[in-house]
Design a protein around this motif. Sequence first.
Motif, PDB file in Angstrom:
ATOM      1  N   THR A  29       5.182   3.109  -0.338  1.00 10.91           N
ATOM      2  CA  THR A  29       5.679   3.794   0.855  1.00 10.91           C
ATOM      3  C   THR A  29       4.618   3.718   1.947  1.00 10.91           C
ATOM      4  O   THR A  29       3.431   3.882   1.683  1.00 10.91           O
ATOM      5  N   LEU A  30       5.053   3.452   3.167  1.00  8.73           N
ATOM      6  CA  LEU A  30       4.164   3.490   4.335  1.00  8.73           C
ATOM      7  C   LEU A  30       4.515   4.724   5.137  1.00  8.73           C
ATOM      8  O   LEU A  30       5.662   4.913   5.548  1.00  8.73           O
ATOM      9  N   ARG A  31       3.521   5.588   5.362  1.00  6.63           N
ATOM     10  CA  ARG A  31       3.760   6.846   6.055  1.00  6.63           C
ATOM     11  C   ARG A  31       3.427   6.741   7.543  1.00  6.63           C
ATOM     12  O   ARG A  31       2.643   5.900   7.958  1.00  6.63           O
ATOM     13  N   GLN A  32       3.998   7.633   8.300  1.00  7.41           N
ATOM     14  CA  GLN A  32       3.762   7.660   9.734  1.00  7.41           C
ATOM     15  C   GLN A  32       2.307   8.020  10.026  1.00  7.41           C
ATOM     16  O   GLN A  32       1.750   8.927   9.425  1.00  7.41           O
ATOM     17  N   GLY A  33       1.686   7.294  10.956  1.00  7.53           N
ATOM     18  CA  GLY A  33       0.332   7.627  11.396  1.00  7.53           C
ATOM     19  C   GLY A  33      -0.775   7.018  10.589  1.00  7.53           C
ATOM     20  O   GLY A  33      -1.961   7.229  10.902  1.00  7.53           O
ATOM     21  N   GLU A  34      -0.467   6.252   9.536  1.00 11.96           N
ATOM     22  CA  GLU A  34      -1.526   5.675   8.716  1.00 11.96           C
ATOM     23  C   GLU A  34      -1.556   4.152   8.843  1.00 11.96           C
ATOM     24  O   GLU A  34      -0.571   3.521   9.228  1.00 11.96           O
ATOM     25  N   ILE A  35      -2.736   3.598   8.509  1.00 16.29           N
ATOM     26  CA  ILE A  35      -2.871   2.155   8.336  1.00 16.29           C
ATOM     27  C   ILE A  35      -3.003   1.910   6.836  1.00 16.29           C
ATOM     28  O   ILE A  35      -3.921   2.414   6.195  1.00 16.29           O
ATOM     29  N   LEU A  36      -2.052   1.149   6.295  1.00 20.62           N
ATOM     30  CA  LEU A  36      -2.026   0.868   4.862  1.00 20.62           C
ATOM     31  C   LEU A  36      -2.634  -0.510   4.613  1.00 20.62           C
ATOM     32  O   LEU A  36      -2.230  -1.498   5.237  1.00 20.62           O
ATOM     33  N   GLY A  37      -3.610  -0.586   3.716  1.00 19.05           N
ATOM     34  CA  GLY A  37      -4.226  -1.858   3.376  1.00 19.05           C
ATOM     35  C   GLY A  37      -3.600  -2.459   2.128  1.00 19.05           C
ATOM     36  O   GLY A  37      -3.106  -1.736   1.264  1.00 19.05           O
ATOM     37  N   ILE A  38      -3.593  -3.796   2.071  1.00 19.69           N
ATOM     38  CA  ILE A  38      -3.214  -4.504   0.848  1.00 19.69           C
ATOM     39  C   ILE A  38      -4.367  -5.420   0.492  1.00 19.69           C
ATOM     40  O   ILE A  38      -4.717  -6.325   1.256  1.00 19.69           O
ATOM     41  N   PRO A  44       7.586  -3.859  17.907  1.00 17.02           N
ATOM     42  CA  PRO A  44       7.922  -3.640  16.485  1.00 17.02           C
ATOM     43  C   PRO A  44       7.779  -2.185  16.061  1.00 17.02           C
ATOM     44  O   PRO A  44       7.011  -1.425  16.648  1.00 17.02           O
ATOM     45  N   LYS A  45       8.504  -1.835  15.006  1.00 12.72           N
ATOM     46  CA  LYS A  45       8.345  -0.525  14.374  1.00 12.72           C
ATOM     47  C   LYS A  45       7.342  -0.604  13.219  1.00 12.72           C
ATOM     48  O   LYS A  45       6.682   0.377  12.897  1.00 12.72           O
ATOM     49  N   ILE A  46       7.301  -1.791  12.583  1.00  9.90           N
ATOM     50  CA  ILE A  46       6.375  -2.047  11.481  1.00  9.90           C
ATOM     51  C   ILE A  46       5.715  -3.399  11.734  1.00  9.90           C
ATOM     52  O   ILE A  46       6.402  -4.372  12.061  1.00  9.90           O
ATOM     53  N   VAL A  47       4.385  -3.480  11.577  1.00  8.04           N
ATOM     54  CA  VAL A  47       3.703  -4.772  11.700  1.00  8.04           C
ATOM     55  C   VAL A  47       2.902  -5.040  10.423  1.00  8.04           C
ATOM     56  O   VAL A  47       2.153  -4.179   9.951  1.00  8.04           O
ATOM     57  N   PHE A  48       3.094  -6.216   9.863  1.00 10.83           N
ATOM     58  CA  PHE A  48       2.275  -6.693   8.754  1.00 10.83           C
ATOM     59  C   PHE A  48       1.243  -7.653   9.344  1.00 10.83           C
ATOM     60  O   PHE A  48       1.606  -8.715   9.853  1.00 10.83           O
ATOM     61  N   MET A  49      -0.012  -7.265   9.295  1.00  7.93           N
ATOM     62  CA  MET A  49      -1.078  -8.058   9.897  1.00  7.93           C
ATOM     63  C   MET A  49      -1.858  -8.764   8.779  1.00  7.93           C
ATOM     64  O   MET A  49      -2.660  -8.141   8.078  1.00  7.93           O
ATOM     65  N   GLY A  91       2.843   5.726  16.363  1.00  3.12           N
ATOM     66  CA  GLY A  91       3.995   5.808  15.482  1.00  3.12           C
ATOM     67  C   GLY A  91       4.444   4.500  14.879  1.00  3.12           C
ATOM     68  O   GLY A  91       5.408   4.471  14.123  1.00  3.12           O
ATOM     69  N   VAL A  92       3.758   3.401  15.206  1.00  4.03           N
ATOM     70  CA  VAL A  92       4.088   2.106  14.607  1.00  4.03           C
ATOM     71  C   VAL A  92       3.493   2.049  13.201  1.00  4.03           C
ATOM     72  O   VAL A  92       2.347   2.451  12.985  1.00  4.03           O
ATOM     73  N   GLY A  93       4.255   1.546  12.244  1.00  2.94           N
ATOM     74  CA  GLY A  93       3.731   1.367  10.894  1.00  2.94           C
ATOM     75  C   GLY A  93       2.844   0.138  10.841  1.00  2.94           C
ATOM     76  O   GLY A  93       3.264  -0.945  11.265  1.00  2.94           O
ATOM     77  N   VAL A  94       1.623   0.282  10.346  1.00  2.00           N
ATOM     78  CA  VAL A  94       0.661  -0.824  10.322  1.00  2.00           C
ATOM     79  C   VAL A  94       0.234  -1.102   8.881  1.00  2.00           C
ATOM     80  O   VAL A  94      -0.265  -0.204   8.199  1.00  2.00           O
ATOM     81  N   VAL A  95       0.449  -2.357   8.444  1.00  2.00           N
ATOM     82  CA  VAL A  95      -0.010  -2.799   7.125  1.00  2.00           C
ATOM     83  C   VAL A  95      -0.990  -3.938   7.344  1.00  2.00           C
ATOM     84  O   VAL A  95      -0.665  -4.925   8.003  1.00  2.00           O
ATOM     85  N   VAL A  96      -2.202  -3.803   6.810  1.00  2.00           N
ATOM     86  CA  VAL A  96      -3.251  -4.801   6.998  1.00  2.00           C
ATOM     87  C   VAL A  96      -3.558  -5.486   5.670  1.00  2.00           C
ATOM     88  O   VAL A  96      -3.899  -4.828   4.685  1.00  2.00           O
ATOM     89  N   ILE A  97      -3.397  -6.805   5.652  1.00  2.00           N
ATOM     90  CA  ILE A  97      -3.775  -7.623   4.501  1.00  2.00           C
ATOM     91  C   ILE A  97      -5.071  -8.323   4.865  1.00  2.00           C
ATOM     92  O   ILE A  97      -5.137  -9.029   5.868  1.00  2.00           O
ATOM     93  N   SER A  98      -6.123  -8.121   4.080  1.00  2.00           N
ATOM     94  CA  SER A  98      -7.413  -8.706   4.441  1.00  2.00           C
ATOM     95  C   SER A  98      -8.214  -9.075   3.208  1.00  2.00           C
ATOM     96  O   SER A  98      -8.196  -8.364   2.202  1.00  2.00           O
ATOM     97  N   SER A  99      -8.927 -10.218   3.326  1.00  2.00           N
ATOM     98  CA  SER A  99      -9.841 -10.644   2.271  1.00  2.00           C
ATOM     99  C   SER A  99     -11.209  -9.998   2.433  1.00  2.00           C
ATOM    100  O   SER A  99     -12.039 -10.068   1.525  1.00  2.00           O
ATOM    101  N   GLU A 100     -11.448  -9.407   3.611  1.00  2.00           N
ATOM    102  CA  GLU A 100     -12.742  -8.769   3.875  1.00  2.00           C
ATOM    103  C   GLU A 100     -12.670  -7.308   3.425  1.00  2.00           C
ATOM    104  O   GLU A 100     -12.072  -6.473   4.094  1.00  2.00           O
ATOM    105  N   LEU A 101     -13.305  -7.022   2.311  1.00  2.00           N
ATOM    106  CA  LEU A 101     -13.241  -5.665   1.777  1.00  2.00           C
ATOM    107  C   LEU A 101     -13.847  -4.625   2.720  1.00  2.00           C
ATOM    108  O   LEU A 101     -13.321  -3.511   2.810  1.00  2.00           O
TER     109      LEU A 101
END
Length: 499
Positions: free
Chosen positions: A274-283, A414-419, A445-455
């Motif tokens: 789940t992606l919540r409002q106001g957070e940046i979720l990392g993968i 966008p409402k959700i961005v996968f970066m 209020g945009v959902g932000v998901v960040v995929i990164s190899s840089e820990l």
Amino acid sequence: MLLELKGIQKSFGATHALVGVDFALARGQIHAVCGENGAGKSTLMKVIDGIIQADAGSIAIEGETVYIQDPGHAARLGISLVHQEISLCGSASVAENIFMYEVNTSPHRLMRYGELQRRAAAILQKLDKDIDTSMCVDQLSLSNQQLVEIAKALALECKILILDEPTAALTEIESQALFRVLKQLAQSGIGIVYISHRMAEIFEHCSHVTVLKDGANVFTAEIGQTTPDELIRKMVGREMGCFYPPKAHSPGHVALLEVDKLSDDEAVHGVTFTLRQGEILGIAGLMGAGRSEIAKVICGLTHRTQGSVSLHGSPVEARSYQQALAAGIAYLSEDRKAEGVFLEMPIQANVSSMALHRVSTRWGTVDPAREAALATELGQKLNLKSNGVAIAASSLSGGNQQKVAIAKLLATRPKIVFMDEPTRGVDVGAKAEIHQILRQLANEGVGVVVISSELPEIIGLCDRTLVVRHGTVVGELGTEEMNEESILRMASGLEQESR
């Protein structure tokens, strides 16, 4: 000295890319070159490799002044450049790419492919990589293509090796193998120019460092005589302050995006989050773990076979990327060159390309003024450095091309961005700016998901992180739990083995 540059100048029209640069590389050095995007790093390397010629100044190799006519001449002089952007021949085999220069200059009418493949495999073994050398390059992953680029340079048995962001697409294990090879090459007397934005790499593996700013050499030192903070100050001309913006104090309980038991029967298996409002979720996860694949299934770029996706509680059935965009879900590709930017198109056409409705007239034609205004507005928001929005994206530095790719996404509202790797190949100043933009989007209020190899980026930027292994989520870490060790233990399976 292997290489000495004195007073190198280069202009493109009214733009002064290099203004009297002096640079020296000695045998056995791994000499880092860093600077903001647009500082002149790539232009300087192209001058050394003969891709372009300087307007003024001199170049000497082993004390002898030379005029480098073209890359072939540079190769004969012992210079090899590995570009940041992969430039292999996709329809040719790995072996043919590694020995492309030799294939083109061989006096034999027929190639001995068995011998060519054995020699190519031997070079790849130096990089601790086992790749089928008979495969076509376009069948390889991005990281393996990067290793083929490096192997291609090593095949020339050069005296001077120039590497432009060589670890951007590599895993930590692949990067460490590369550094072992580079140290062996340096010990044999080869001089290495190492272009990187990654401070940890520079300070761990390089002996000297030079900073370029606005086309000039503003600082050169032995690595033990400077600090990361000093280099950043020299690069950006100011104190950086906090590299990462403050995290969300209390992400909302509203679920923006809900993913349940998502699968594609190939790389993604039963993913739930789940992606919540106001957070940046990392993968996070190791290369090949399925991080990008999860985003692509959600965004309709690959076929979903099982599971559900809901946005604001409403089901999203995105069978194509166009449908995902219509629903408000956008994806930034990790491969900027192939999937992020139309290089030969103007900046303004790139930015509007996925949001033509915002710049079209009632007759269905594009209004150039509205298109330019949109690109200018988003360019200012991202601090895009360019000579106007009508120029081709190919004329920009790699980092500014990345900003164009991000602007292209933001134009869709966008409402959700996968970066996916949003700061790959971007300098430290621009990284901080992009981090601020992502946090601002989350705050809006945009959902932000960040995929990164840089820990460090995952840990510093994200409020919560999903750890992926073999295409499934194996763990979730909050802000207080996130550190490199905990992420790597989960990503490698050590956490499960210890239980």
